[in-house]
Design an enzyme around this catalytic site. Structure first.
Site, mmCIF file in Angstrom:
data_model
loop_
_atom_site.group_PDB
_atom_site.id
_atom_site.type_symbol
_atom_site.label_atom_id
_atom_site.label_comp_id
_atom_site.label_asym_id
_atom_site.label_seq_id
_atom_site.Cartn_x
_atom_site.Cartn_y
_atom_site.Cartn_z
ATOM 1 N N HIS A 61 -109.786 -125.740 20.790
ATOM 2 C CA HIS A 61 -109.149 -126.863 20.619
ATOM 3 C C HIS A 61 -107.692 -126.837 20.954
ATOM 4 O O HIS A 61 -106.858 -126.008 20.673
ATOM 5 C CB HIS A 61 -109.307 -126.770 18.984
ATOM 6 C CG HIS A 61 -110.686 -126.736 18.384
ATOM 7 N ND1 HIS A 61 -111.340 -127.687 18.062
ATOM 8 C CD2 HIS A 61 -111.357 -125.649 18.092
ATOM 9 C CE1 HIS A 61 -112.486 -127.588 17.776
ATOM 10 N NE2 HIS A 61 -112.543 -126.031 17.709
ATOM 11 N N HIS A 178 -122.092 -127.992 16.147
ATOM 12 C CA HIS A 178 -121.589 -127.220 15.163
ATOM 13 C C HIS A 178 -122.468 -127.250 13.783
ATOM 14 O O HIS A 178 -122.663 -128.155 13.401
ATOM 15 C CB HIS A 178 -120.184 -127.649 14.776
ATOM 16 C CG HIS A 178 -119.613 -127.365 13.462
ATOM 17 N ND1 HIS A 178 -118.274 -126.539 13.649
ATOM 18 C CD2 HIS A 178 -119.951 -127.340 12.049
ATOM 19 C CE1 HIS A 178 -117.963 -126.200 11.973
ATOM 20 N NE2 HIS A 178 -119.194 -126.899 11.248
ATOM 21 N N ASP A 304 -113.513 -120.344 20.152
ATOM 22 C CA ASP A 304 -113.381 -121.434 19.003
ATOM 23 C C ASP A 304 -111.534 -121.327 18.733
ATOM 24 O O ASP A 304 -111.369 -121.478 17.550
ATOM 25 C CB ASP A 304 -114.023 -120.953 17.757
ATOM 26 C CG ASP A 304 -114.076 -122.287 16.928
ATOM 27 O OD1 ASP A 304 -113.347 -123.351 17.296
ATOM 28 O OD2 ASP A 304 -114.790 -122.056 15.809
ATOM 29 N N HIS A 308 -103.510 -123.804 14.198
ATOM 30 C CA HIS A 308 -102.765 -124.450 13.126
ATOM 31 C C HIS A 308 -101.427 -124.093 12.917
ATOM 32 O O HIS A 308 -100.981 -122.890 12.989
ATOM 33 C CB HIS A 308 -103.737 -124.102 11.752
ATOM 34 C CG HIS A 308 -105.079 -124.664 11.804
ATOM 35 N ND1 HIS A 308 -105.240 -126.226 11.907
ATOM 36 C CD2 HIS A 308 -106.298 -124.109 11.842
ATOM 37 C CE1 HIS A 308 -106.728 -126.339 12.075
ATOM 38 N NE2 HIS A 308 -107.262 -125.236 11.945
HETATM 39 ZN ZN LIG Z 1 -116.963 -125.660 15.140
#
Ligand SMILES: [Zn+2]
Length: 420
Positions: A61, A178, A304, A308
């Site tokens: 991400h 997911h 993954d 944050h």
């Molecule tokens: Zn996920």
């Protein structure tokens, strides 16, 4: 873009190479593999090191556009190469999500401009990832996506997921799920088990993942679609994937380093850096993941990587967001925790990820783009999150001692990261 890599252990399981030799790179491409004398090029001495096809993390991400205080395409790319990854696949849950070709084009061009790692965007399955109507998948493929996923959320509507599997076949791209039945997981913040009871936190049962996975496998079999399971976390999931593969389904699965390293015991002191989704599971689940890695049920290791901002992870456990950073600790944890052969390790970090994402292959062969990861499998080091290239600091592995590290990362013949 010209380099002579001398005397490394060159390992490429796909091309059945494993020998100590030299690699000549010119104009960003591999020109020859074999003893190279009298070659006038800058030399990288790889004595004692492993030279592998560039590692590819297919679950990352990057937070841009929309949450640049947590990560950008540039900082995520920096963290990737520092972790030994020459390429990453970027999940679409940005703000706005990557559900149309203009966002895809933005990611592609920003990555070219600012990221030292290659970035393969993943498009959303549904518009705004709302799970209601299919996104502009064909247009996004034109703009450069290599897969579709609503990661972070499952596609709860079975009919829509069926259509996605069918539609994606037209472009030969995988559909990444997911797996989470949102009704079963509702309100949960950690694995449902002894620890959730003891800590008084609402649990997410393994069944939330398994129920969705079992539906998906039925739909994958019915449609013949290319289905990939993100971050598998339970014994039941491993068993289902194993059985589906035995039946001949064209499916694949990934595991994260945190799921094969930590259990729900890590939540005991309410550490929000142990909060992720799927949650850290039981020691029995962890043992099943290792079995699945060893017997080939699980194809790939993916981080993954979910940065944050510190302010969010400082909230109390119930309110903090799910996810941890992972790009810089993946390789170290994989080598330290799994004790795999070099061949199997490289399959899981480079060969299989390339195959799953159907990208133009790279590796140790003539004319390949020179994307390489150079490993020192014996190097002892300690991860210090304060020195992370990521903009975020949410890692449970701060202060961990590991054995094995990427000491150089080469993209297009250029050394983009080095730590000798
Ligand atoms: Zn996920």
């Amino acid at each position: 873009m010209d380099l002579l890599i001398k005397n490394g252990r060159v390992v490429d399981p796909e091309r059945k190479i494993d020998r100590i030799t030299d690699v000549v790179i010119r104009d960003g491409k591999i020109r020859s593999i074999g003893t190279a004398n009298d070659v006038e090029l800058p030399v990288f001495d790889a004595t004692g090191l492993v030279v592998a096809p560039g590692f590819f993390d297919i679950h990352v991400h990057l937070r841009e556009p929309g949450t640049e205080e947590a990560e950008t395409i540039r900082t995520g790319g920096n963290a990737a190469v520092a972790g030994g990854f020459t390429a990453v696949a970027a999940m679409p849950n940005t703000k706005p999500p990557n559900d149309n070709p203009s966002i895809t084009s933005y990611i592609v061009s920003e990555a070219r401009r600012s990221s030292p790692a290659r970035v393969f965007p993943i498009g959303a399955i549904t518009k705004e990832q709302k799970g209601e109507t299919l996104a502009e998948i064909g247009e996004m493929v034109q703009a450069g996506i290599t897969a579709i996923s609503d990661d972070g959320k499952p596609v709860m509507d079975g009919q829509l997921f069926r259509r996605a599997l069918e539609y994606a076949q037209m472009f030969d791209i995988p559909v990444i799920e997911h797996c989470e039945d949102l009704h079963l997981s509702k309100g949960g913040v950690m694995h449902e088990g002894v620890y959730s009871t003891r800590l008084g936190l609402k649990g997410i049962p393994g069944a939330a993942e398994e129920a969705m996975l079992s539906r998906d496998l039925i739909l994958a079999e019915m449609t013949g679609g290319r289905y990939h399971v993100a971050h598998l976390s339970t014994r039941g999931s491993v068993q289902m994937v194993r059985e589906a593969k035995a039946r001949g389904l064209q499916i694949s699965a990934e595991v994260t380093p945190h799921h094969f390293t930590l259990t729900d015991a890590a939540v005991a002191d309410y550490d929000t850096n142990a909060k992720m989704n799927p949650p850290l599971r039981s020691s029995d689940d962890l043992a099943a993941l290792i079995e699945g890695i060893e017997d080939g049920t699980i194809d790939a290791i993916a981080s993954d990587h979910a940065p944050h901002h510190m302010n969010l992870k400082m909230l109390e456990f119930d309110s903090a967001p799910f996810g941890i950073t992972g790009l810089e600790t993946s390789v170290g944890l994989a080598i330290t925790q799994l004790k795999l052969s070099m061949k199997r390790l490289i399959e899981m970090l480079s060969i299989n990820p390339q195959r799953i994402m159907r990208v133009k292959p790279w590796g140790l062969f003539e004319d390949s783009t020179a994307d390489l990861t150079i490993l020192n499998p014996k190097r002892k080091w300690t991860f210090d999150v304060k020195h992370s290239r990521s903009l975020s600091r949410n890692s449970p592995f701060h202060g961990w001692e590991m054995t094995g590290k990427a000491v150089a990362t080469i993209v297009g013949g250029k050394i983009v990261y080095e730590d000798r």
